[in-house]
Every structure is written in C-alpha cells, then in structure tokens.
Design a protein around this motif. Structure first.
Motif, PDB file in Angstrom:
ATOM      1  N   GLY A 154       0.972  -1.001   0.048  1.00 14.16           N
ATOM      2  CA  GLY A 154      -0.322  -0.350   0.187  1.00 14.16           C
ATOM      3  C   GLY A 154       0.724   0.977   0.132  1.00 14.16           C
ATOM      4  N   LEU A 155       0.363   2.394  -0.515  1.00 14.11           N
ATOM      5  CA  LEU A 155       0.828   3.594  -1.013  1.00 14.11           C
ATOM      6  C   LEU A 155       1.669   4.430   0.462  1.00 14.11           C
ATOM      7  CD1 LEU A 155      -0.455   4.985  -4.235  1.00 14.11           C
ATOM      8  CD2 LEU A 155       2.039   3.464  -3.798  1.00 14.11           C
ATOM      9  N   ASN A 156       0.172   4.441   1.722  1.00 17.64           N
ATOM     10  CA  ASN A 156       0.640   4.785   2.798  1.00 17.64           C
ATOM     11  C   ASN A 156       1.458   4.090   3.218  1.00 17.64           C
ATOM     12  OD1 ASN A 156      -1.712   6.951   1.977  1.00 17.64           O
ATOM     13  ND2 ASN A 156      -3.482   5.827   2.446  1.00 17.64           N
ATOM     14  N   VAL A 157       1.226   2.720   3.243  1.00 10.04           N
ATOM     15  CA  VAL A 157       2.278   1.914   4.271  1.00 10.04           C
ATOM     16  C   VAL A 157       4.038   1.911   3.479  1.00 10.04           C
ATOM     17  CG1 VAL A 157       2.689  -0.059   5.144  1.00 10.04           C
ATOM     18  CG2 VAL A 157       0.382  -0.050   5.332  1.00 10.04           C
ATOM     19  N   LEU A 318      15.482   3.448  13.758  1.00 12.87           N
ATOM     20  CA  LEU A 318      15.309   2.294  12.841  1.00 12.87           C
ATOM     21  C   LEU A 318      15.040   1.586  11.890  1.00 12.87           C
ATOM     22  CD1 LEU A 318      10.998   3.807  12.823  1.00 12.87           C
ATOM     23  CD2 LEU A 318      11.810   2.339  14.512  1.00 12.87           C
ATOM     24  N   LEU A 319      16.814   2.014  11.197  1.00 12.59           N
ATOM     25  CA  LEU A 319      17.152   1.197   9.895  1.00 12.59           C
ATOM     26  C   LEU A 319      18.011   0.324  10.540  1.00 12.59           C
ATOM     27  CD1 LEU A 319      15.877   3.625   9.014  1.00 12.59           C
ATOM     28  CD2 LEU A 319      18.070   3.452   6.874  1.00 12.59           C
ATOM     29  N   ARG A 320      18.815   0.678  12.332  1.00 15.42           N
ATOM     30  CA  ARG A 320      19.534  -0.596  12.636  1.00 15.42           C
ATOM     31  C   ARG A 320      19.340  -1.425  13.445  1.00 15.42           C
ATOM     32  NH1 ARG A 320      22.245   4.372  11.220  1.00 15.42           N
ATOM     33  NH2 ARG A 320      21.983   5.496  13.711  1.00 15.42           N
ATOM     34  N   ASP A 321      18.457  -0.693  15.303  1.00 14.50           N
ATOM     35  CA  ASP A 321      18.508  -1.047  16.339  1.00 14.50           C
ATOM     36  C   ASP A 321      16.731  -1.748  15.784  1.00 14.50           C
ATOM     37  OD1 ASP A 321      20.021   0.749  17.706  1.00 14.50           O
ATOM     38  OD2 ASP A 321      18.626   2.483  17.439  1.00 14.50           O
ATOM     39  N   PHE A 322      16.050  -1.937  14.761  1.00 14.99           N
ATOM     40  CA  PHE A 322      15.116  -2.679  14.738  1.00 14.99           C
ATOM     41  C   PHE A 322      14.399  -2.835  13.013  1.00 14.99           C
ATOM     42  CE2 PHE A 322      13.863   0.212  18.308  1.00 14.99           C
ATOM     43  CZ  PHE A 322      14.119  -1.025  19.686  1.00 14.99           C
ATOM     44  N   SER A 323      15.610  -3.414  13.147  1.00 17.18           N
ATOM     45  CA  SER A 323      15.841  -3.248  11.533  1.00 17.18           C
ATOM     46  C   SER A 323      14.587  -4.813  10.825  1.00 17.18           C
ATOM     47  CB  SER A 323      17.016  -4.248  10.601  1.00 17.18           C
ATOM     48  OG  SER A 323      17.936  -4.682  11.569  1.00 17.18           O
ATOM     49  N   ILE A 325      12.229  -5.583  13.115  1.00 17.45           N
ATOM     50  CA  ILE A 325      10.336  -5.658  13.080  1.00 17.45           C
ATOM     51  C   ILE A 325      10.632  -3.780  12.896  1.00 17.45           C
ATOM     52  CG2 ILE A 325       9.970  -6.942  15.402  1.00 17.45           C
ATOM     53  CD1 ILE A 325      11.428  -5.004  17.228  1.00 17.45           C
ATOM     54  N   ARG A 326      11.548  -3.509  11.888  1.00 21.96           N
ATOM     55  CA  ARG A 326      11.291  -1.631  11.529  1.00 21.96           C
ATOM     56  C   ARG A 326       9.298  -1.799  11.104  1.00 21.96           C
ATOM     57  NH1 ARG A 326      13.885   0.843   6.783  1.00 21.96           N
ATOM     58  NH2 ARG A 326      12.782   2.678   6.480  1.00 21.96           N
ATOM     59  N   TYR A 327       9.383  -2.976  10.300  1.00 22.25           N
ATOM     60  CA  TYR A 327       7.416  -2.773   9.513  1.00 22.25           C
ATOM     61  C   TYR A 327       6.881  -2.423  10.652  1.00 22.25           C
ATOM     62  CZ  TYR A 327       3.630  -4.672   6.886  1.00 22.25           C
ATOM     63  OH  TYR A 327       2.285  -4.204   6.929  1.00 22.25           O
ATOM     64  N   ARG A 328       6.577  -2.824  11.614  1.00 25.52           N
ATOM     65  CA  ARG A 328       5.351  -3.230  12.606  1.00 25.52           C
ATOM     66  C   ARG A 328       5.513  -1.990  13.460  1.00 25.52           C
ATOM     67  NH1 ARG A 328       6.345  -9.657  13.991  1.00 25.52           N
ATOM     68  NH2 ARG A 328       7.077 -10.791  12.228  1.00 25.52           N
ATOM     69  N   LEU A 329       7.019  -1.722  13.360  1.00 22.40           N
ATOM     70  CA  LEU A 329       6.307   0.008  14.691  1.00 22.40           C
ATOM     71  C   LEU A 329       6.939   0.740  13.823  1.00 22.40           C
ATOM     72  CD1 LEU A 329      10.054  -0.818  16.709  1.00 22.40           C
ATOM     73  CD2 LEU A 329       8.056  -0.740  17.404  1.00 22.40           C
ATOM     74  N   ALA A 330       6.650   1.205  11.962  1.00 19.96           N
ATOM     75  CA  ALA A 330       6.597   2.123  11.380  1.00 19.96           C
ATOM     76  C   ALA A 330       5.342   2.024  11.565  1.00 19.96           C
ATOM     77  CB  ALA A 330       7.079   2.010  10.405  1.00 19.96           C
ATOM     78  N   ILE A 331       4.588   1.115  11.301  1.00 16.50           N
ATOM     79  CA  ILE A 331       2.984   0.718  11.223  1.00 16.50           C
ATOM     80  C   ILE A 331       2.479   2.078  12.389  1.00 16.50           C
ATOM     81  CG2 ILE A 331       1.075  -0.236  11.256  1.00 16.50           C
ATOM     82  CD1 ILE A 331       2.233   0.032   7.941  1.00 16.50           C
ATOM     83  N   LEU A 332       2.743   1.538  13.912  1.00 15.60           N
ATOM     84  CA  LEU A 332       2.379   1.689  15.322  1.00 15.60           C
ATOM     85  C   LEU A 332       2.119   3.132  15.023  1.00 15.60           C
ATOM     86  CD1 LEU A 332       3.331  -1.119  17.314  1.00 15.60           C
ATOM     87  CD2 LEU A 332       0.398  -0.380  16.558  1.00 15.60           C
TER      88      LEU A 332
END
Length: 368
Positions: A154-157, A318-323, A325-332
């Motif tokens: 999805g574009l927004n995601v 997010l790129l280094r510390d949560f690479s 689960i970055r996607y899930r954190l970005a959503i939240l």
C-alpha cells in the motif's frame, strides 16, 4: 515407546500417565536433536528416525489404511513440536482435514496471528515429505522477515515505512498508544505475531515470553549452542525476503529491546504495564502467566544483568536498532502520529503536545 494411536477407554486405564509423558518427552527431544543437527531435514525424515529408534510405534497387525492414519498423526506431532520449540507460531488444535479427507497442518489465527501476513493458514501434510523446515514454513508466508523489509504494498504504508527512520521514547510508548490512540495490548505465544497491529480490534500483539529469547541468545553466544529456531532460516540467496541464521539472534534481541522501548523507559508506561488486562485479577489462570524477564523489562528503571543488555536511549534508529521489526513499528508510529486528541482528557495525557500547551498557556497569560 510412544504409541500415537488414539487410546481407548481400556488403554487409558492400562497406560500409566508418567510412562506416557516420558515417551512424549523422548519424542520431543529427538525432534529437537534432528532439527539442530541437520537444517535440511524434512518432517518425514524426522518421523522415520522416530520409528527407527522405537520412540514411535505402530500397533501390531494394523491395516495399511490405519498405518497411513498413524503416519499423519506423527506429522501433526512433529508440526506441534516444531511450534513449541521455536515459538514462531501457534498450531491449530485438533487435526483439520480438507474436503478429500487429507490431513491439513494449520496455524491458529485466533491466538494472535494476523491473517494478512500469511499466504495460507493451512498446508497439506504431503509437503512434509520433500521440503526442509524453512521451505515448509515459507508455505505459511513470511514468518521470518529479513532486514528492513516492508510487507505491505500500500502507498500509505510504503510512505510511512520509508519516512519513519527513527523513533523517540518520549513520543512513542505504551502510555501514548493506549491513552491517546486507544489501542489495547494482547499478549500472544507466537513470536511471529510480536508487535502486529490488528486494526479491526485496535489491538497490538506482544510476545509474552521474552525470557525465551534471552535464553536462546545466551546459549548461542556464550556456549555456541544452536536452538531449533536456528534451523528455520533459509540457506538460499534467492530467498531474500526470509531471514538467515546469522540474523536470527538480532531478531530475538529486537524483541527484548522493543519491550523496553514500549514500557520501560517512561514512568507512565511502566505504570501502564500493571494495569494491562492480561495481568488483572479477573483474567483466566492462563493469562496470569508472568515471565520474570518481562516484568524486569517493563517495570524497572534499568535492565542490568540482561543479555543482551537493552540500551536505554532517547531515540532509536529503525534501520539499525529495529531492522527486523521496523515495518511493524512504522505502522504503529504512523497510526499514533495521525491520531489527534479529541477530548480534554486525551489532550492532558498527550505529552507530545506538552511544549505546545506550555507556549499557548504563556501566550494566554501575557494576552490577558
């Protein structure tokens, strides 16, 4: 010996409970040994070893049809053991079958696994004969994502994923997610569901056993001991969406660090942990299971003595510390940033606006 045939009433009276569980434990440990020693082994090859060593037995003078049924039950046994030893997914209870009567191996969606993350929640049992563990698990979808991978087109995601490159503990924590965004915490037993956001129910799934992650990391780094979960990554360069063995430990470490990020670094979030429904007096005994490491991560000011020691920082990359689960954190993070305070109570709780409120308050005073 472990007879996997369905027991009759007379069998239940004859077989001693301790003897049954001892046989079950032997099968469980043998499956673990097979996975650790051979990452390309298939479920059917593990079953063959269980039969060859007499851990699994078939009833004497049984028919060919019943033997096939026992073999399907053995596949289900290994499938469940794989889930319990890796904590990646929750197996569906019972033995589901398709319209032709063939055994299906299924993941339980009701225990936290989000359906949009999986290609299918069921697979026919015959895939166990030729596919390695990693290839078998890929049939359920991306259970072990690789680094910095966005699982939604999805574009927004996609925009949120690429724009959100850092995360601040003062602007992203459980207190804000619950008090301002109105989200709830759902404790789950599957690692694959950790930090999944279920928009329909407004729930965030969190893995309830971080001590499992710490134990695997400690034994792997200090003793060099591989765990069954280290047999699940891919060894193929063509599977770029799937994690490799060298990346598994970082994924486990991110689970620990995310608990610290959500709960442990602000006083209000630490207090919020105690009020979560899963730990109240009104919940069932199953939901009252408390992991001591979970309490340490979520309710203490510091986390000394934990390996790997989560480093408390005001902001994380997010790129280094949560690479992983970055996607899930970005959503939240995107959901929280798009949420505005609708009431005076929410405005008061929203400490993201504290500086703005202070400025407006001082201007009002000078204006008067």
């Amino acid at each position: 010996m472990f007879d996997i045939s369905p027991p009759t009433n007379s069998d239940k009276k004859r077989v001693h409970r301790d003897e049954f569980w001892q046989s079950f434990l032997s099968a469980f440990l043998k499956i673990e040994e097979c996975m650790i020693s051979n990452i390309t082994i298939t479920i059917d090859q593990m079953i063959t070893q269980l039969y060859d060593e007499g851990i699994l037995v078939l009833p004497a003078n049984d028919t060919v049809t019943n033997c096939e049924h026992h073999y399907e039950c053995a596949r289900y046994l290994v499938f469940c053991a794989l889930a319990w030893q890796t904590m990646l997914y929750t197996p569906a209870l019972g033995i589901p079958k398709n319209m032709h009567g063939s055994l299906m191996l299924a993941i339980d969606e009701d225990n936290g696994c989000c359906e949009y993350r999986h290609m299918s929640i069921q697979q026919a049992s015959h895939v166990c004969s030729s596919k390695s563990i990693s290839e078998f698990l890929m049939g359920f979808g991306v259970l072990l994502p690789s680094k910095n991978m966005c699982l939604n087109d999805g574009l927004n995601v996609q925009r949120q994923f690429h724009e959100k490159t850092d995360i601040s503990t003062g602007k992203f924590n459980v207190y804000l997610l619950s008090a301002v965004a109105g989200l709830r915490i759902k404790w789950v037993d599957a690692l694959v569901c950790h930090l999944e956001f279920i928009s329909k129910t407004r729930e965030i799934s969190l893995f309830r056993f971080p001590s499992f992650c710490e134990s695997l990391l400690t034994h792997y780094v200090h003793d060099g001991d591989r765990a069954p979960i280290h047999a699940c990554p891919t060894t193929s360069n063509l599977r770029c969406q799937w994690a490799t063995e060298s990346e598994i430990n970082q994924l486990l470490g991110e689970v620990l660090l995310s608990c610290r990020l959500l709960f442990g670094q602000t006083r209000k979030s630490r207090n919020a942990f105690h009020s979560i429904n899963s730990y109240s007096k009104k919940t069932s005994s199953r939901d009252k299971i408390r992991d001591p490491l979970l309490l340490a991560l979520c309710t203490t000011n510091t986390c000394l003595g934990i390996y790997p020691g989560p480093s408390d920082k005001e902001a994380y990359s997010l790129l280094r510390d949560f690479s992983f689960i970055r996607y899930r954190l970005a959503i939240l993070q995107g959901h929280l940033s798009n949420t505005t305070s609708r009431t005076w109570v929410q405005l008061w709780r929203d400490n993201r606006l504290s500086k703005l409120v202070d400025v407006l308050g001082s201007d009002s005073i000078w204006g008067v």
